[in-house]
Design a protein around this motif. Structure first.
Motif, PDB file in Angstrom:
ATOM      1  N   ILE A   1      56.194  39.293  60.219  1.00 54.66           N
ATOM      2  CA  ILE A   1      56.001  39.614  58.799  1.00 54.66           C
ATOM      3  C   ILE A   1      55.729  41.113  58.736  1.00 54.66           C
ATOM      4  CG2 ILE A   1      54.533  39.251  56.769  1.00 54.66           C
ATOM      5  CD1 ILE A   1      54.086  36.365  57.721  1.00 54.66           C
ATOM      6  N   ILE A   2      56.678  41.866  58.167  1.00 50.77           N
ATOM      7  CA  ILE A   2      56.536  43.326  58.228  1.00 50.77           C
ATOM      8  C   ILE A   2      55.934  43.898  56.942  1.00 50.77           C
ATOM      9  CG2 ILE A   2      58.364  43.599  59.943  1.00 50.77           C
ATOM     10  CD1 ILE A   2      60.215  44.582  57.716  1.00 50.77           C
ATOM     11  N   ALA A   3      55.837  43.104  55.874  1.00 47.22           N
ATOM     12  CA  ALA A   3      55.213  43.607  54.636  1.00 47.22           C
ATOM     13  C   ALA A   3      54.861  42.437  53.738  1.00 47.22           C
ATOM     14  CB  ALA A   3      56.160  44.554  53.907  1.00 47.22           C
ATOM     15  N   THR A   4      53.897  42.674  52.876  1.00 50.03           N
ATOM     16  CA  THR A   4      53.461  41.638  51.929  1.00 50.03           C
ATOM     17  C   THR A   4      53.313  42.244  50.530  1.00 50.03           C
ATOM     18  OG1 THR A   4      51.124  42.130  52.325  1.00 50.03           O
ATOM     19  CG2 THR A   4      52.110  40.426  53.712  1.00 50.03           C
ATOM     20  N   GLY A   5      53.327  41.393  49.521  1.00 51.76           N
ATOM     21  CA  GLY A   5      53.121  41.857  48.146  1.00 51.76           C
ATOM     22  C   GLY A   5      52.658  40.695  47.285  1.00 51.76           C
ATOM     23  N   SER A   6      52.089  41.009  46.141  1.00 50.91           N
ATOM     24  CA  SER A   6      51.676  39.929  45.235  1.00 50.91           C
ATOM     25  C   SER A   6      51.600  40.437  43.806  1.00 50.91           C
ATOM     26  CB  SER A   6      50.332  39.328  45.662  1.00 50.91           C
ATOM     27  OG  SER A   6      49.324  40.304  45.674  1.00 50.91           O
ATOM     28  N   ALA A   7      51.512  39.497  42.875  1.00 47.11           N
ATOM     29  CA  ALA A   7      51.403  39.841  41.451  1.00 47.11           C
ATOM     30  C   ALA A   7      50.663  38.715  40.741  1.00 47.11           C
ATOM     31  CB  ALA A   7      52.792  40.010  40.842  1.00 47.11           C
ATOM     32  N   LEU A   8      49.738  39.101  39.861  1.00 43.34           N
ATOM     33  CA  LEU A   8      48.989  38.113  39.080  1.00 43.34           C
ATOM     34  C   LEU A   8      49.089  38.473  37.604  1.00 43.34           C
ATOM     35  CD1 LEU A   8      45.722  37.941  41.240  1.00 43.34           C
ATOM     36  CD2 LEU A   8      47.447  36.141  41.032  1.00 43.34           C
ATOM     37  N   PRO A   9      49.118  37.484  36.715  1.00 45.07           N
ATOM     38  CA  PRO A   9      49.087  37.798  35.280  1.00 45.07           C
ATOM     39  C   PRO A   9      47.799  38.532  34.934  1.00 45.07           C
ATOM     40  CG  PRO A   9      49.564  35.467  35.643  1.00 45.07           C
ATOM     41  CD  PRO A   9      49.160  36.031  36.968  1.00 45.07           C
ATOM     42  N   LYS A  10      47.869  39.330  33.850  1.00 46.57           N
ATOM     43  CA  LYS A  10      46.682  40.152  33.522  1.00 46.57           C
ATOM     44  C   LYS A  10      45.551  39.335  32.900  1.00 46.57           C
ATOM     45  CE  LYS A  10      49.536  41.773  29.700  1.00 46.57           C
ATOM     46  NZ  LYS A  10      50.612  40.875  30.172  1.00 46.57           N
ATOM     47  N   LYS A  11      45.874  38.216  32.230  1.00 47.91           N
ATOM     48  CA  LYS A  11      44.819  37.462  31.537  1.00 47.91           C
ATOM     49  C   LYS A  11      44.015  36.621  32.528  1.00 47.91           C
ATOM     50  CE  LYS A  11      43.405  34.788  27.673  1.00 47.91           C
ATOM     51  NZ  LYS A  11      42.262  35.650  27.326  1.00 47.91           N
ATOM     52  N   VAL A  12      42.690  36.790  32.452  1.00 43.24           N
ATOM     53  CA  VAL A  12      41.783  36.012  33.305  1.00 43.24           C
ATOM     54  C   VAL A  12      41.039  35.022  32.415  1.00 43.24           C
ATOM     55  CG1 VAL A  12      39.748  36.132  34.801  1.00 43.24           C
ATOM     56  CG2 VAL A  12      41.531  37.899  34.948  1.00 43.24           C
ATOM     57  N   VAL A  13      41.049  33.745  32.807  1.00 44.95           N
ATOM     58  CA  VAL A  13      40.366  32.700  32.040  1.00 44.95           C
ATOM     59  C   VAL A  13      39.200  32.171  32.881  1.00 44.95           C
ATOM     60  CG1 VAL A  13      40.645  30.386  31.060  1.00 44.95           C
ATOM     61  CG2 VAL A  13      42.449  32.092  30.746  1.00 44.95           C
ATOM     62  N   THR A  14      38.013  32.170  32.304  1.00 41.69           N
ATOM     63  CA  THR A  14      36.820  31.703  33.025  1.00 41.69           C
ATOM     64  C   THR A  14      36.613  30.201  32.781  1.00 41.69           C
ATOM     65  OG1 THR A  14      35.324  32.064  31.169  1.00 41.69           O
ATOM     66  CG2 THR A  14      35.720  33.952  32.633  1.00 41.69           C
ATOM     67  N   ASN A  15      35.710  29.622  33.570  1.00 45.45           N
ATOM     68  CA  ASN A  15      35.356  28.216  33.366  1.00 45.45           C
ATOM     69  C   ASN A  15      34.721  28.014  31.989  1.00 45.45           C
ATOM     70  OD1 ASN A  15      36.303  27.721  35.911  1.00 45.45           O
ATOM     71  ND2 ASN A  15      34.271  27.759  36.879  1.00 45.45           N
TER      72      ASN A  15
ATOM     73  N   ARG B   1      32.513  21.367  42.360  1.00 43.61           N
ATOM     74  CA  ARG B   1      33.539  20.438  42.880  1.00 43.61           C
ATOM     75  C   ARG B   1      34.758  21.142  43.451  1.00 43.61           C
ATOM     76  NH1 ARG B   1      32.675  14.664  42.078  1.00 43.61           N
ATOM     77  NH2 ARG B   1      30.718  14.601  40.962  1.00 43.61           N
ATOM     78  N   THR B   2      35.013  22.405  43.044  1.00 36.54           N
ATOM     79  CA  THR B   2      36.270  23.051  43.467  1.00 36.54           C
ATOM     80  C   THR B   2      36.090  24.450  44.047  1.00 36.54           C
ATOM     81  OG1 THR B   2      36.745  24.206  41.375  1.00 36.54           O
ATOM     82  CG2 THR B   2      37.406  21.896  41.510  1.00 36.54           C
ATOM     83  N   GLY B   3      35.029  25.144  43.679  1.00 35.49           N
ATOM     84  CA  GLY B   3      34.869  26.547  44.087  1.00 35.49           C
ATOM     85  C   GLY B   3      35.554  27.526  43.145  1.00 35.49           C
ATOM     86  N   ILE B   4      36.222  27.021  42.102  1.00 40.54           N
ATOM     87  CA  ILE B   4      36.977  27.902  41.193  1.00 40.54           C
ATOM     88  C   ILE B   4      36.038  28.477  40.124  1.00 40.54           C
ATOM     89  CG2 ILE B   4      38.863  28.042  39.503  1.00 40.54           C
ATOM     90  CD1 ILE B   4      40.103  25.564  41.003  1.00 40.54           C
ATOM     91  N   LYS B   5      36.134  29.826  39.932  1.00 42.18           N
ATOM     92  CA  LYS B   5      35.348  30.469  38.873  1.00 42.18           C
ATOM     93  C   LYS B   5      36.259  30.996  37.762  1.00 42.18           C
ATOM     94  CE  LYS B   5      31.742  31.826  42.124  1.00 42.18           C
ATOM     95  NZ  LYS B   5      31.416  32.851  43.101  1.00 42.18           N
ATOM     96  N   THR B   6      37.402  31.540  38.175  1.00 44.52           N
ATOM     97  CA  THR B   6      38.371  32.057  37.196  1.00 44.52           C
ATOM     98  C   THR B   6      39.775  31.724  37.674  1.00 44.52           C
ATOM     99  OG1 THR B   6      38.564  34.189  38.331  1.00 44.52           O
ATOM    100  CG2 THR B   6      36.905  34.049  36.587  1.00 44.52           C
ATOM    101  N   ARG B   7      40.754  31.927  36.806  1.00 45.51           N
ATOM    102  CA  ARG B   7      42.159  31.818  37.182  1.00 45.51           C
ATOM    103  C   ARG B   7      42.937  32.807  36.313  1.00 45.51           C
ATOM    104  NH1 ARG B   7      38.821  29.050  35.186  1.00 45.51           N
ATOM    105  NH2 ARG B   7      39.093  27.075  36.227  1.00 45.51           N
ATOM    106  N   HIS B   8      44.070  33.298  36.830  1.00 45.64           N
ATOM    107  CA  HIS B   8      44.942  34.188  36.049  1.00 45.64           C
ATOM    108  C   HIS B   8      45.979  33.317  35.346  1.00 45.64           C
ATOM    109  CE1 HIS B   8      43.713  38.179  37.750  1.00 45.64           C
ATOM    110  NE2 HIS B   8      43.116  37.339  38.586  1.00 45.64           N
ATOM    111  N   VAL B   9      46.171  33.569  34.059  1.00 46.06           N
ATOM    112  CA  VAL B   9      47.034  32.714  33.236  1.00 46.06           C
ATOM    113  C   VAL B   9      48.105  33.575  32.556  1.00 46.06           C
ATOM    114  CG1 VAL B   9      47.034  31.276  31.172  1.00 46.06           C
ATOM    115  CG2 VAL B   9      45.241  30.994  32.870  1.00 46.06           C
ATOM    116  N   ALA B  10      49.358  33.148  32.684  1.00 46.56           N
ATOM    117  CA  ALA B  10      50.464  33.923  32.110  1.00 46.56           C
ATOM    118  C   ALA B  10      50.387  33.928  30.584  1.00 46.56           C
ATOM    119  CB  ALA B  10      51.788  33.335  32.564  1.00 46.56           C
ATOM    120  N   THR B  11      50.627  35.089  30.003  1.00 43.08           N
ATOM    121  CA  THR B  11      50.798  35.204  28.552  1.00 43.08           C
ATOM    122  C   THR B  11      52.259  35.624  28.312  1.00 43.08           C
ATOM    123  OG1 THR B  11      49.831  37.414  28.689  1.00 43.08           O
ATOM    124  CG2 THR B  11      48.383  35.618  27.971  1.00 43.08           C
ATOM    125  N   ASP B  12      52.569  36.892  28.588  1.00 47.16           N
ATOM    126  CA  ASP B  12      53.972  37.296  28.479  1.00 47.16           C
ATOM    127  C   ASP B  12      54.681  37.317  29.835  1.00 47.16           C
ATOM    128  OD1 ASP B  12      52.483  39.401  29.394  1.00 47.16           O
ATOM    129  OD2 ASP B  12      53.358  40.905  28.070  1.00 47.16           O
TER     130      ASP B  12
END
Ligand code: UT7
Length: 319
Positions: free
Chosen positions: A5-19, A36-47
């Motif tokens: 693996i010579i390179a990595t990249g990522s992208a997340l939507p800008k909107k963050v939704v909290t519990n 129950r899950t360890g989840i505090k926030t998630r990124h959610v697509a808008t546009d």
């Protein structure tokens, strides 16, 4: 020799939704979701779309590799939440990047990234490719039933990408399937064929038997980690990092305990991102790489599990 693996990249939507945001319209609480899950926030697509996130992640990986799209010999994408039924996500990404290589999609649910690496391994083994782009992009929020607290709190959106080049970092890889749609599925559209017997139109949302999937996940992923470490010639306790599908923090902890891996070696992004199906592993890997915590010569295992059932794992000596 196969690939590194010579390179990595990522992208997340800008909107963050909290519990707490979710608790505004669902009968749930921050306390339940975190415990129950360890989840505090998630990124959610808008546009953002599955394709736009995929292209952004791919460009980030190509930049890190100092390659242009014309250097690519193959593009493999994984998704269960593409913008189109056809054309494939890989064709959309290929067109947007301006690459001119073959392009194909794989649907292996949350194990998709491992399936893509295994397919790429075959292309390298046959001498057909020098550079391969793998992109996993998901808009799980597209198929989330926002009325169902049992599933709606779990998912998020995002994309991760890697560029593979000829090399020998990959030391072992395995994929598996145990066909059984019942525990985790999302129906496709029924269509308006006048000959279709069942005229009801299914809602295309995810349905999950959480406890069944939990048990499958812990037993399969811990066994897979032991297998790929052993095939690479090391004990699982010698791994420096483990990058697993992020479905539940309790699954990561239980899997680590079951296979004898120190829990602090597990990469954790689920607290910030939720479950993004096949995109979790490449996004978590990108975080690990860009944080400077993954060093040449270290052992890293990747492992995924999910709908199908499907599973997959790989072991690398990072270079
Ligand atoms: O990426 C694909 C792979 N997916 C997975 O690996 C997911 C695996 N499964 C899991 O992570 C867990 O099973 C869940 C997080 C989905 C659920 O956790 P659980 O500990 O198995 O909870 P449960 O389903 O047994 O529900 C326990 C209780 C129930 O109430 P009662 O029957 O005990 O009164 C649920 O109705 O929690 C209730 N509940 C909730 N309460 C507040 C379920 N969802 C919620 C919620 N908020 N969001």
């Amino acid at each position: 020799m196969s690939f590194s693996i010579i390179a990595t990249g990522s992208a997340l939507p800008k909107k963050v939704v909290t519990n707490d945001d979710l608790a505004q319209f669902l009968d749930t609480s921050d306390e339940w979701i975190v415990t129950r899950t360890g989840i505090k926030t998630r990124h959610v697509a808008t546009d953002e779309t599955t394709s736009s996130l995929a292209v952004e992640a791919a460009k980030n990986a190509l930049d890190m590799a100092h390659l242009s799209p014309s250097d690519l010999d193959l593009i493999i994408c994984t998704t269960v939440t593409h913008d189109y039924i056809t054309p494939s996500l890989a064709c959309v990404v290929q067109g947007e990047l301006g690459a001119n290589c073959p392009a194909l999609d794989i649907n292996a649910a949350c194990s998709g990234f491992l399936y893509a690496l295994d397919v790429a391994d075959g292309y390298f083994a046959r001498g057909r490719v020098e550079k391969v782009l793998v992109v996993s992009s998901e808009l799980l929020t597209r198929i989330t039933d926002w009325r169902d607290r049992a599933t709606a709190v779990l998912f998020g959106d995002g994309a991760g990408a890697v560029v593979l080049g000829r090399g020998d970092a990959l030391r072992s890889i395995k994929i598996g399937a145990k066909g059984n749609p019942d525990p985790l599925y999302s129906p496709n559209v029924g269509g308006i064929s006048p000959w279709r017997a069942d005229k009801t139109e299914p809602e295309c949302f995810l349905h999950m038997n959480g406890q069944e999937v939990f048990k499958f996940a812990v037993s399969t992923v811990s066994a897979d980690l032991i297998d790929v470490a052993q095939e690479a010639g090391i004990d699982v306790s010698s791994l420096d990092h483990a990058v697993l599908h992020q479905a539940n923090l309790r699954i990561l902890d239980a899997a680590a305990r079951k296979c004898g891996l120190a829990p602090e070696k597990m990469e954790v992004i689920i607290d910030e991102t939720g479950n993004m199906s096949s995109a979790c592993i490449p996004i978590a890997l990108d975080r690990l790489v860009r944080s400077g915590r993954l060093h040449s010569g270290e052992w890293v295992a990747l492992a995924g599990f999910g709908g199908g059932y499907t599973s997959g794992a790989a072991c690398f000596k990072w270079d």
